[in-house]
Design a protein around this motif. Structure first.
Motif, PDB file in Angstrom:
ATOM      1  N   PRO A   1      41.064  47.603  41.376  1.00  0.00           N
ATOM      2  CA  PRO A   1      41.795  46.662  42.791  1.00  0.00           C
ATOM      3  C   PRO A   1      41.252  45.369  42.579  1.00  0.00           C
ATOM      4  CG  PRO A   1      40.465  48.290  43.463  1.00  0.00           C
ATOM      5  CD  PRO A   1      40.051  48.152  41.768  1.00  0.00           C
ATOM      6  N   VAL A   2      41.713  43.944  42.315  1.00  0.00           N
ATOM      7  CA  VAL A   2      41.203  42.769  41.858  1.00  0.00           C
ATOM      8  C   VAL A   2      40.369  41.734  43.503  1.00  0.00           C
ATOM      9  CG1 VAL A   2      41.743  40.480  41.171  1.00  0.00           C
ATOM     10  CG2 VAL A   2      43.031  42.551  39.425  1.00  0.00           C
ATOM     11  N   ASP A   3      41.342  42.632  44.375  1.00  0.00           N
ATOM     12  CA  ASP A   3      40.714  42.165  45.682  1.00  0.00           C
ATOM     13  C   ASP A   3      39.218  42.723  46.104  1.00  0.00           C
ATOM     14  OD1 ASP A   3      43.001  40.311  46.005  1.00  0.00           O
ATOM     15  OD2 ASP A   3      43.386  41.797  47.584  1.00  0.00           O
ATOM     16  N   PHE A   4      38.420  43.473  45.683  1.00  0.00           N
ATOM     17  CA  PHE A   4      37.640  44.311  45.574  1.00  0.00           C
ATOM     18  C   PHE A   4      37.076  43.918  45.371  1.00  0.00           C
ATOM     19  CE2 PHE A   4      40.218  48.224  47.171  1.00  0.00           C
ATOM     20  CZ  PHE A   4      40.463  47.646  48.176  1.00  0.00           C
ATOM     21  N   VAL A   5      36.884  43.627  43.941  1.00  0.00           N
ATOM     22  CA  VAL A   5      35.663  43.079  42.930  1.00  0.00           C
ATOM     23  C   VAL A   5      34.455  41.755  43.468  1.00  0.00           C
ATOM     24  CG1 VAL A   5      35.148  41.421  40.807  1.00  0.00           C
ATOM     25  CG2 VAL A   5      37.569  42.786  40.796  1.00  0.00           C
ATOM     26  N   GLY A   6      33.696  42.467  43.423  1.00  0.00           N
ATOM     27  CA  GLY A   6      32.517  41.862  44.540  1.00  0.00           C
ATOM     28  C   GLY A   6      32.362  42.289  45.892  1.00  0.00           C
ATOM     29  N   MET A   7      32.885  43.459  46.709  1.00  0.00           N
ATOM     30  CA  MET A   7      32.644  43.637  47.146  1.00  0.00           C
ATOM     31  C   MET A   7      31.234  44.737  47.383  1.00  0.00           C
ATOM     32  SD  MET A   7      36.579  43.855  48.810  1.00  0.00           S
ATOM     33  CE  MET A   7      35.734  44.684  50.579  1.00  0.00           C
ATOM     34  N   PRO A   8      31.106  45.013  48.568  1.00  0.00           N
ATOM     35  CA  PRO A   8      30.069  45.731  48.685  1.00  0.00           C
ATOM     36  C   PRO A   8      30.158  47.428  47.944  1.00  0.00           C
ATOM     37  CG  PRO A   8      29.682  44.865  50.730  1.00  0.00           C
ATOM     38  CD  PRO A   8      30.838  44.336  49.655  1.00  0.00           C
TER      39      PRO A   8
END
Length: 241
Positions: free
Chosen positions: A90-97
């Protein structure tokens, strides 16, 4: 062929039903044995009309959790324990904790791990507007392809929920293999739909063992009766028309 669906792997206590321990995952690998295949092998076999009879298992992971990189890839792929897996992002979640970074995703891709789209914000595609549907399907595909430098033909419906409107939009966008969550062999009632068993920490080893032995054993009477009469595909096509 059989497709198994996982989410996050942890060493400690799972925080939700879709989170499994590495110990549990290792027990699943033992049950699968040498039946595991790489995504590339799976996709080649998808063109084979007899693929349902092939005794093979594909591993897929949803939501882009950090454990795809540190656990599945770092502990099981790099040492040859498994031949590979598919990671739906899910692209919006990339790099989130707790999620993978772009650098990690790109490394997986270069190592032969199949990267697919899981939309942008992990929303139910059966209940979004046309503009939201376009963003989830087309924009996520565009961003992934731009980052990876290759086509991304794989898409997994968030929550496993789909409709004819959603799958037609996905096909128009350029996806060729659409993954959902249903019991049974990998082929759905449409040739581009692929069923997966979603593993939770509430399922014991016996459940998976039975599924690997007979993936259709968990289906109900309606499926068995309609399949025996040759009506299953027609009934599902009417349901999703």
């Amino acid at each position: 062929m059989i497709i198994l669906n996982y989410h996050e792997l942890v060493d400690g206590n799972p925080s939700n039903p879709w989170c499994l321990t590495n110990e549990a995952f290792e027990s699943h690998l033992a049950l699968c044995g040498d039946r595991l295949v790489s995504p590339q092998t799976f996709l080649k076999r998808c063109t084979d009309g007899k693929a349902n009879a092939v005794d093979a298992v594909l591993l897929t992971f949803d939501d882009g959790f950090l454990s795809d990189y540190t656990g599945v890839y770092g502990r099981f792929v790099e040492n040859g324990r498994i031949p590979g897996f598919t990671s739906f992002i899910p692209v919006d979640f990339v790099g989130m904790p707790g999620r993978m970074t772009w650098a990690m995703i790109e490394e997986l891709d270069k190592a032969g791990i199949a990267i697919g789209s899981h939309g942008m914000a992990h929303v139910d595609l059966t209940s979004v507007s046309d503009s939201e549907l376009y963003r989830e399907l087309a924009l996520s595909k565009l961003i992934l392809e731009d980052r990876l430098g290759r086509a991304v033909p794989l898409f997994a419906f968030p929550y496993g929920r789909f409709s004819k409107r959603a799958w037609n939009a996905a096909l128009r966008t350029g996806y060729t293999h659409l993954f959902t969550i249903q019991l049974g062999h990998h082929r759905g009632f449409e040739p581009f739909l692929y069923s997966r068993l979603c593993l939770t920490n509430m399922m014991d080893a016996d459940y998976l063992r039975q599924h690997l032995r007979d993936p259709d054993s968990g289906r109900g009477f309606a499926w068995r009766a309609s399949t025996k009469l040759g009506l299953y595909r027609q009934m599902m096509r009417v349901r999703y028309r």
